[in-house]
Write an enzyme that holds these catalytic residues in place. Sequence first.
Site, PDB file in Angstrom:
ATOM      1  N   GLU A 105      -4.749  -5.124  10.933  1.00 39.15           N
ATOM      2  CA  GLU A 105      -3.721  -4.097  11.072  1.00 39.15           C
ATOM      3  C   GLU A 105      -3.942  -3.339  12.372  1.00 39.15           C
ATOM      4  OE1 GLU A 105      -2.103  -2.793   7.041  1.00 39.15           O
ATOM      5  OE2 GLU A 105      -3.958  -1.709   7.289  1.00 39.15           O
ATOM      6  N   GLY A 130       2.731   2.366  10.438  1.00 35.14           N
ATOM      7  CA  GLY A 130       3.605   3.515  10.206  1.00 35.14           C
ATOM      8  C   GLY A 130       4.384   3.948  11.433  1.00 35.14           C
ATOM      9  N   GLY A 165       3.019  -1.152   4.183  1.00 32.38           N
ATOM     10  CA  GLY A 165       2.993   0.264   3.826  1.00 32.38           C
ATOM     11  C   GLY A 165       4.391   0.753   3.482  1.00 32.38           C
ATOM     12  N   GLY A 166       5.057   1.347   4.474  1.00 34.26           N
ATOM     13  CA  GLY A 166       6.371   1.985   4.261  1.00 34.26           C
ATOM     14  C   GLY A 166       7.359   1.122   3.483  1.00 34.26           C
ATOM     15  N   SER A 184       3.851  -2.089  10.065  1.00 36.11           N
ATOM     16  CA  SER A 184       5.322  -2.040  10.134  1.00 36.11           C
ATOM     17  C   SER A 184       5.975  -3.373   9.778  1.00 36.11           C
ATOM     18  CB  SER A 184       5.781  -1.538  11.507  1.00 36.11           C
ATOM     19  OG  SER A 184       5.293  -0.222  11.724  1.00 36.11           O
ATOM     20  N   HIS A 242      -9.436   0.927   5.332  1.00 35.79           N
ATOM     21  CA  HIS A 242      -8.104   1.130   5.932  1.00 35.79           C
ATOM     22  C   HIS A 242      -8.253   2.083   7.128  1.00 35.79           C
ATOM     23  CE1 HIS A 242      -3.955   2.436   6.449  1.00 35.79           C
ATOM     24  NE2 HIS A 242      -3.603   1.337   5.792  1.00 35.79           N
ATOM     25  N   GLU A 301      -6.601   4.506   8.119  1.00 41.33           N
ATOM     26  CA  GLU A 301      -6.428   5.937   7.821  1.00 41.33           C
ATOM     27  C   GLU A 301      -7.718   6.512   7.237  1.00 41.33           C
ATOM     28  OE1 GLU A 301      -2.807   5.637   5.512  1.00 41.33           O
ATOM     29  OE2 GLU A 301      -1.768   4.984   7.325  1.00 41.33           O
ATOM     30  N   ASN A 335       0.858  -1.195   0.000  1.00 38.26           N
ATOM     31  CA  ASN A 335       0.000   0.000   0.000  1.00 38.26           C
ATOM     32  C   ASN A 335       0.889   1.238   0.000  1.00 38.26           C
ATOM     33  OD1 ASN A 335      -1.850   2.021   0.470  1.00 38.26           O
ATOM     34  ND2 ASN A 335      -2.202   1.481   2.627  1.00 38.26           N
ATOM     35  N   TRP A 336       0.912   1.908  -1.135  1.00 38.65           N
ATOM     36  CA  TRP A 336       1.796   3.078  -1.246  1.00 38.65           C
ATOM     37  C   TRP A 336       1.210   4.316  -0.569  1.00 38.65           C
ATOM     38  CZ3 TRP A 336       4.401   3.375  -6.780  1.00 38.65           C
ATOM     39  CH2 TRP A 336       5.205   2.240  -6.957  1.00 38.65           C
ATOM     40  N   LYS A 337      -0.057   4.254  -0.188  1.00 42.19           N
ATOM     41  CA  LYS A 337      -0.729   5.433   0.392  1.00 42.19           C
ATOM     42  C   LYS A 337      -0.555   6.627  -0.567  1.00 42.19           C
ATOM     43  CE  LYS A 337       0.482   3.512   4.825  1.00 42.19           C
ATOM     44  NZ  LYS A 337       0.336   3.634   6.251  1.00 42.19           N
TER      45      LYS A 337
HETATM   46  C1  PEP Z   1      -0.584   0.089   5.935  1.00 43.22           C
HETATM   47  O1  PEP Z   1      -0.662   1.251   5.590  1.00 43.22           O
HETATM   48  O2  PEP Z   1      -1.492  -0.689   5.648  1.00 43.22           O
HETATM   49  C2  PEP Z   1       0.595  -0.330   6.691  1.00 43.22           C
HETATM   50  C3  PEP Z   1       0.618  -1.536   7.195  1.00 43.22           C
HETATM   51  O3  PEP Z   1       1.618   0.584   6.818  1.00 43.22           O
HETATM   52  P1  PEP Z   1       3.072   0.316   7.461  1.00 43.22           P
HETATM   53  O4  PEP Z   1       3.579  -0.970   6.887  1.00 43.22           O
HETATM   54  O5  PEP Z   1       3.873   1.499   7.039  1.00 43.22           O
HETATM   55  O6  PEP Z   1       2.876   0.222   8.931  1.00 43.22           O
END
Ligand code: PEP
Length: 249
Positions: free
Chosen positions: A166, A172, A232-233, A211, A94, A96, A9-11
């Site tokens: 999650e 993040g 994500g990251g 993460s 999600h 966010e 997920n590039w957000k």
């Molecule tokens: C996400 O945005 O779904 C996520 C898991 O982000 P991160 O890996 O950066 O925690």
Amino acid sequence: MRTPLIAGNWKMNGSTALINAFGDTFATATLPANIDVVVIPPFPYLDAARHAFQNTPLQLGAQTLNPQHSGAHTGEISGRMLKEFDVTYVLVGHSERRQLYQETDAQVFNRLVAALDVGLTPILCVGETLEERDAGRTMDVVLRQVGHAMARLEPVQRLQIVIAYEPVWAIGTGRTATPKQAQEVMAGIRSYQAGFDVSLAEQLKLLYGGSMNASNAAELLAQPDIDGGLVGGASLKTDDFYAICQSAG
Ligand code: PEP
């Protein structure tokens, strides 16, 4: 046997240069046999991505969709439009979106139905905040989110959904759930589904997100109820994302 799935997920990150870098890396990369890998860039990059990923095993996902198929919804994108760009997966609910854009369980349900209607595979995101975990409410919160989204669906529709657990406190933050913490919740989700249908629960694909990175992926993915990751990251770096995919084999 559940096929592992790694989704990046590039957000609101990325660029056409990064899309091309992924296309180049994954055109020559050898992935473990029998895993699915999905990249989920922001909407404007979908068209570039479908071209850049043509000779790669990468599939394409989107970050959300509007519950309507078309109409007067300025700024929104429908599932039908996503299908035109060869999108196969879509994130729904999600954290966010739930926290920053006040998406409710009811809206999450409507988006889920819209995705299923057009044949997209929804990745339903659920998870508790740190406050909820500390109050011992993790399972209540997670199963409420899963229940709102899935209880009214037909068995055949439930089968088409992927669930990403999650924990909000792990997204993040660099703070990952321990494999034991993640496994506990995933097992709880699967056993909740088994209350509807045991064979469906066995087939249900469950991802961990929060993460996940190249160093912790293998241990998380080794848990019996974790079938993949929502990343994500670490999905913004070709090498890290590739290493996570390798851990899923
Ligand atoms: C996400 O945005 O779904 C996520 C898991 O982000 P991160 O890996 O950066 O925690």
